[in-house]
Design an enzyme around this catalytic site. Structure first.
Site, PDB file in Angstrom:
ATOM      1  N   LYS A  95       0.806  -1.218   0.000  1.00 43.17           N
ATOM      2  CA  LYS A  95       0.000   0.000   0.000  1.00 43.17           C
ATOM      3  C   LYS A  95       0.848   1.281   0.000  1.00 43.17           C
ATOM      4  O   LYS A  95       0.312   2.373  -0.208  1.00 43.17           O
ATOM      5  CB  LYS A  95      -0.965  -0.014   1.178  1.00 43.17           C
ATOM      6  CG  LYS A  95      -1.989  -1.151   1.100  1.00 43.17           C
ATOM      7  CD  LYS A  95      -2.805  -1.076  -0.188  1.00 43.17           C
ATOM      8  CE  LYS A  95      -3.778  -2.225  -0.332  1.00 43.17           C
ATOM      9  NZ  LYS A  95      -4.867  -2.198   0.622  1.00 43.17           N
ATOM     10  N   SER A 341      -2.495 -12.251   4.643  1.00 46.05           N
ATOM     11  CA  SER A 341      -2.821 -12.106   3.223  1.00 46.05           C
ATOM     12  C   SER A 341      -1.745 -12.736   2.341  1.00 46.05           C
ATOM     13  O   SER A 341      -2.056 -13.347   1.312  1.00 46.05           O
ATOM     14  CB  SER A 341      -3.013 -10.635   2.860  1.00 46.05           C
ATOM     15  OG  SER A 341      -1.878  -9.876   3.231  1.00 46.05           O
TER      16      SER A 341
END
Length: 403
Positions: A95, A341
């Site tokens: 991110k 994840s």
């Protein structure tokens, strides 16, 4: 001892004379010819060492260029599995790319000026990345985060100077998104819109995708496996990969408890602050799952862009338990320290590997570091106190140990 002494003096001489070569591209220590004989007893010690000994004008310039690493012990025989480690970004996740894209897009459009405040709903990683970029640029940042996400993420954002507004866990992703929208409208703040902005996939199309293509230039690559949070990696890198290498099969993974894409049901959307695309409500196929950062309780517009472009060749579901187990296996067997994840993506990639023809090459994305998950189920079985075995080892010599 003789070799150690030589190494110590040699490294000091190398550092002070600035003769360690640090050139663009793959970096390697380059020893002068006169040192080769003295260093012969250390042959192989520096194999694969790639120091990034460059100077940068600010922290955001270090974003991207993350390594692709081979998984040597977990993949089935006859198939090569690689992972792209996005936790090598400065604040530890993929991110960081998104945050820089959003801020630079706002600056180029004249929407961000000195003293501006940025607000965004986040599961943590985007908020941490935005807090970093805003700190560097001199903007204020307000994050809105559901209570279900790990507390360490709140602390990191606050340590970076951000304000963190926590919404009730039952409201899920749509609840935190709605609160961010309300705050932006009330105070005139810049809404980052990570789930809708084209700047998100565009940045991945210009960076992540080309990095993958460069890593496998002239080499075989049969499958690329990724999950989706906003969908920026899937849509943006997927565009770049399919454009240059349409033969590469893209496998999109999502939690088995939130089979939103698999269901085929469209996401309801609404207009917010003059722009259409925000979720109007949570998706009917979503239920709570432990893969933080993946599959909020709606299908983001950015993900939908990739779905409508038919970038994916297949969608696979993955369970939370196997995601956690795989993340721990990567840590203990490969030294790859990633979050749930990452475990989910690699678990999906291993399923692809088992079905793939011999000789196939598979690449999986690893979005973030395990350090974001200390208070989550990922570390539930990792004790803080010494085990009986550790007590026995500690008690095998005279110096006292903690009881």
């Amino acid at each position: 001892l003789f070799c150690t002494g030589i190494l110590y003096r040699f490294v000091r001489w190398q550092c002070f004379s600035a003769s360690i070569a640090c050139q663009p591209g793959p970096h390697r220590f380059r020893f002068p010819p006169s040192s080769q004989a003295a260093m012969s007893c250390f042959e192989g010690c520096f194999k694969g060492l790639t120091p990034k000994c460059q100077t940068y004008s600010d922290i955001t310039k270090t974003i991207g260029g993350t390594p692709v690493v081979k998984v040597n012990k977990l993949a089935p025989e006859g198939v090569e599995l690689y992972v792209k480690l996005e936790y090598f970004n400065p604040l530890g996740s993929v991110k960081d790319r998104l945050a820089l894209a959003i801020i630079e897009d706002g600056e180029q459009k004249g929407l961000l000026k000195a003293g501006s405040t940025v607000v965004e709903a986040t599961s943590g990683n985007t908020g941490i990345a935005l807090a970093m970029v805003c700190a560097q640029r001199g903007y204020q940042f307000v994050a809105v985060m559901a209570a279900s996400f790990s507390v360490e993420r709140r602390k990191i954002m606050r340590a970076l100077g951000a304000k963190v507004i926590v919404t009730p866990a039952p409201l899920g992703g749509t609840g935190m998104v709605k609160k961010a929208e309300e705050l932006a409208e009330k105070h005139g703040w810049y809404l980052a819109r990570q789930f809708e902005t084209e700047a998100n996939p565009a940045f991945h199309e210009k960076t992540t995708g080309p990095e993958i293509l460069e890593a496998f230039q002239g080499k075989r690559l049969d499958y690329w496996v990724t999950g989706y949070g906003t969908g920026g990696t899937f849509t943006g890198a997927g565009r770049a990969i399919k454009k240059e290498r349409p033969d590469v099969k893209i496998v999109l993974s999502e939690p088995e408890k939130a089979p939103m894409v698999t269901s085929g049901d469209k996401q309801a959307r609404k207009e917010v602050l003059g722009q259409f695309g925000a979720p109007a409500d949570k998706h009917a196929s979503w239920t709570a799952h432990p893969i933080q950062g993946w599959a909020p309780n709606f299908i983001p517009l950015v993900t939908e862009m990739g779905l409508e472009a038919k970038l994916h060749d297949e969608v696979k579901l993955v369970g939370g338990d196997i995601a956690i187990k795989t993340a721990l296996d990567l840590a203990t067997k490969e030294g790859i320290f990633c979050g749930i994840s990452g475990g989910a993506t690699v678990a999906t990639a291993l399923e692809v590997c088992r079905a793939a023809p011999k000789g196939s090459v598979v690449l999986a994305m690893v979005p973030d570091t395990a350090e974001r998950y200390l208070s989550t189920p990922l570390f539930a079985g990792v004790p803080a106190e010494m085990s009986a075995e550790e007590q026995e080892i500690g008690g095998s010599t005279e110096t006292a140990i903690e009881k």
